[in-house]
Write a protein that holds these residues in place. Structure first.
Motif, short mmCIF file in Angstrom:
data_model
loop_
_atom_site.label_atom_id
_atom_site.label_comp_id
_atom_site.label_asym_id
_atom_site.label_seq_id
_atom_site.Cartn_x
_atom_site.Cartn_y
_atom_site.Cartn_z
N UNK A 187 13.57 -1.61 -0.46
CA UNK A 187 12.98 -0.35 -0.91
C UNK A 187 11.75 -0.55 -1.79
N UNK A 188 11.71 -1.62 -2.58
CA UNK A 188 10.52 -1.89 -3.39
C UNK A 188 9.31 -2.14 -2.50
N UNK A 189 9.51 -2.91 -1.43
CA UNK A 189 8.40 -3.14 -0.51
C UNK A 189 8.02 -1.87 0.25
N UNK A 190 9.02 -1.07 0.62
CA UNK A 190 8.72 0.20 1.28
C UNK A 190 7.87 1.09 0.38
N UNK A 191 8.10 1.04 -0.92
CA UNK A 191 7.30 1.84 -1.84
C UNK A 191 5.84 1.44 -1.80
N UNK A 192 5.56 0.16 -1.61
CA UNK A 192 4.17 -0.28 -1.52
C UNK A 192 3.50 0.32 -0.29
N UNK A 193 4.22 0.37 0.83
CA UNK A 193 3.67 1.00 2.03
C UNK A 193 3.40 2.47 1.79
N UNK A 194 4.39 3.16 1.22
CA UNK A 194 4.25 4.60 1.01
C UNK A 194 3.10 4.91 0.07
N UNK A 195 2.89 4.05 -0.92
CA UNK A 195 1.86 4.30 -1.92
C UNK A 195 0.45 4.04 -1.40
N UNK A 196 0.29 3.05 -0.52
CA UNK A 196 -1.05 2.57 -0.24
C UNK A 196 -1.41 2.47 1.24
N UNK A 197 -0.56 2.98 2.12
CA UNK A 197 -0.87 2.94 3.55
C UNK A 197 -0.37 4.21 4.22
N UNK A 198 -0.89 4.46 5.41
CA UNK A 198 -0.46 5.58 6.24
C UNK A 198 0.17 5.02 7.52
N UNK A 199 1.13 5.75 8.11
CA UNK A 199 1.73 5.28 9.36
C UNK A 199 0.67 4.90 10.39
N UNK A 200 0.86 3.75 10.99
CA UNK A 200 -0.09 3.24 11.98
C UNK A 200 -1.12 2.30 11.41
N UNK A 201 -1.30 2.27 10.09
CA UNK A 201 -2.28 1.36 9.49
C UNK A 201 -1.91 -0.10 9.75
N UNK A 253 7.63 -9.98 -20.16
CA UNK A 253 7.98 -11.22 -19.47
C UNK A 253 6.89 -11.65 -18.50
N UNK A 254 6.33 -10.68 -17.77
CA UNK A 254 5.38 -11.02 -16.71
C UNK A 254 3.92 -10.76 -17.10
N UNK A 255 3.69 -10.11 -18.23
CA UNK A 255 2.32 -9.84 -18.64
C UNK A 255 1.64 -8.79 -17.78
N UNK A 256 2.40 -7.84 -17.26
CA UNK A 256 1.86 -6.82 -16.36
C UNK A 256 1.51 -5.55 -17.12
N UNK A 257 0.57 -4.78 -16.56
CA UNK A 257 0.21 -3.50 -17.17
C UNK A 257 1.33 -2.47 -17.06
N UNK A 258 2.04 -2.51 -15.94
CA UNK A 258 3.00 -1.44 -15.62
C UNK A 258 4.21 -2.03 -14.92
N UNK A 259 5.36 -1.43 -15.17
CA UNK A 259 6.59 -1.85 -14.49
C UNK A 259 7.42 -0.63 -14.12
N UNK A 260 7.92 -0.63 -12.91
CA UNK A 260 8.89 0.37 -12.45
C UNK A 260 10.18 -0.37 -12.14
N UNK A 261 11.26 -0.04 -12.85
CA UNK A 261 12.51 -0.78 -12.73
C UNK A 261 13.57 -0.01 -11.93
N UNK A 262 13.15 1.02 -11.21
CA UNK A 262 14.11 1.87 -10.50
C UNK A 262 14.44 1.48 -9.06
N UNK A 263 13.62 0.70 -8.34
CA UNK A 263 13.98 0.43 -6.94
C UNK A 263 15.38 -0.15 -6.81
#
Length: 422
Positions: A102-116, A87-97
């Protein structure tokens, strides 16, 4: 009229809850629903949500579970993934959030550290709590930097976004929000993010259905990570997804599980798969474009009644109205509209002098009324009801509200809703 599918077992086991469900179904039928984050799901989505899939625990991912008995669950989740990617033409999809936050929190957890440093749109200007607002965990655990809209135009100030990004070098930049009535310039955000080596997260929770239907430009190819709810314009169950390019896929999956969640809600995953199948049909594109046509027609009708629309109008499903010139605040206006049979929410507007719990504005969206079958030619009448109600609210005239509610119930009779019928 009764809820569909019928609630025979529920009514026998717990008549109190069954009665409340029936009441809610009638309420949804009887009102013009203009809350921008709400919609009506199809009968098929409703049925998928209420299946025995809710009985199954499935920690892990398809083919890599921590529980046995996943022969059918794996297929359900893989169908949802494949359809999301298509549907979206994306390489990857995670449908579990479990939901959008929580989906946005996952982006923080994946790509940032506390305080960034993280750069997101300020909540009063149209952003979301999870884009770094102070009362959210994202504003407490990370260092928020906030951009807004230009006062003259009511549109995102991309010069400010660029200046703040260069000054603060954020790890994440969020594009998107909850009260943005104009097209989001994903290529411009991507250029800024690339300049400061930030991960661009496009939060398309509100416009996912418009993107899927070709009625709004896609962030795919511009944002490395895309988060979205699966309800709102996408017209699925209450859930969420994360899309990404191949490079960021592994980090996304690790952040969702085991980083933030245990087992996914399999009945919701199935309903997401059904909604995505519906989004692949030609009729979905027609629906998405009609959402925008309805919003623009409603905007024109409200402008003709003298209403002050933030940014002067809309490009999508959403209208944000500053009621200052109407002599009534957003909260009493929203409450009067609800009594008159028009459901929406009070909302802050950019540069609002009032408090968030008693703001100057209201927010409207046309997704639900579009699903129901209303067309652009109906929006003049809808705007007239809104105007009569707000005029009555400003004059403290309660009597007219019941009259309008009766008119609306009669008007809506030819427009049935999924999940409630004879």
């Amino acid at each position: 009229m009764t809820h569909q599918p019928k609630l025979n077992a529920l009514a026998a086991a717990d008549p109190a809850i069954a009665g409340l469900v029936e009441g809610e179904a009638q309420r949804q039928h009887d009102k013009i629903r203009l809350i921008a984050s709400e919609n009506y799901v199809s009968q098929a989505v409703l049925e998928a949500t209420g299946t025995v899939l809710t009985n199954k625990y499935s920690e892990g991912y398809a083919g890599k579970r921590y529980y046995e008995g996943q022969q059918f669950i794996d297929q359900v989740e893989q169908l949802a993934i494949d359809r999301a990617k298509a549907v979206f033409g994306a390489d990857h999809a995670n449908v579990q959030p479990y939901s959008g936050s929580p989906a946005n929190l996952a982006a923080y957890l994946a790509f940032a550290q506390p305080g960034d440093n993280v750069l997101g749109m300020a909540l009063p200007d149209g952003g979301h709590l999870t884009h770094g607002w102070g009362v959210s965990a994202t504003g407490k655990w990370f260092t928020p930097v906030r951009y807004g809209v230009a006062k003259e135009t009511g549109r995102v100030d991309l010069d400010q976004v660029r200046d703040l990004a260069r000054q603060h070098r954020p790890k994440l930049i969020f594009a998107g929000g909850t009260a943005i009535p104009r097209t989001i310039d994903f290529p411009a955000f991507a250029e800024i993010a690339a300049e400061v080596d930030a991960v661009l997260v496009a939060d398309i929770a509100h416009i996912a259905g418009l993107v899927a239907g070709g009625a709004h430009p896609s962030p795919v190819g511009h944002a490395q990570v895309i988060t979205t709810t699966t309800h709102k314009t996408l017209r699925g169950p209450r859930g969420a997804m994360i899309l990404s390019d191949a490079e960021h896929a592994k980090a996304v999956d690790k952040a969702v599980f085991p980083g933030l969640q245990g087992g996914p809600h399999n009945h919701t995953t199935a309903a997401i798969a059904v909604a995505l199948h519906e989004a692949q049909q030609p009729s979905f594109s027609e629906y998405a474009h009609r959402i925008v046509a309805n919003a623009r027609a409603l905007a024109d009708a409200l402008l003709a009644c003298g209403y002050d629309l933030v940014s002067g109008g809309t490009d999508n499903h959403l209208l944000l109205i500053d009621l200052t010139n109407k002599g009534v605040a957003g909260k009493p206006a929203a409450q009067a509209l609800d009594r008159a049979g028009i459901e929406l929410n009070y909302n802050t507007v950019p540069f609002d002098p009032r408090k968030p719990f008693d703001p100057s504005g209201i927010r409207l969206g046309t997704s639900a009324i579009t699903t129901r079958g209303l067309r652009p030619e109906h929006q003049v009448e809808v705007a007239a009801w809104i105007d009569r109600t707000i005029t009555a609210a400003a004059a403290d005239d309660e009597a007219v509200l019941d009259t309008i509610a009766a008119e609306i119930r009669e008007f809506l009779e030819p427009f049935p809703i999924p999940g409630y019928s004879a």
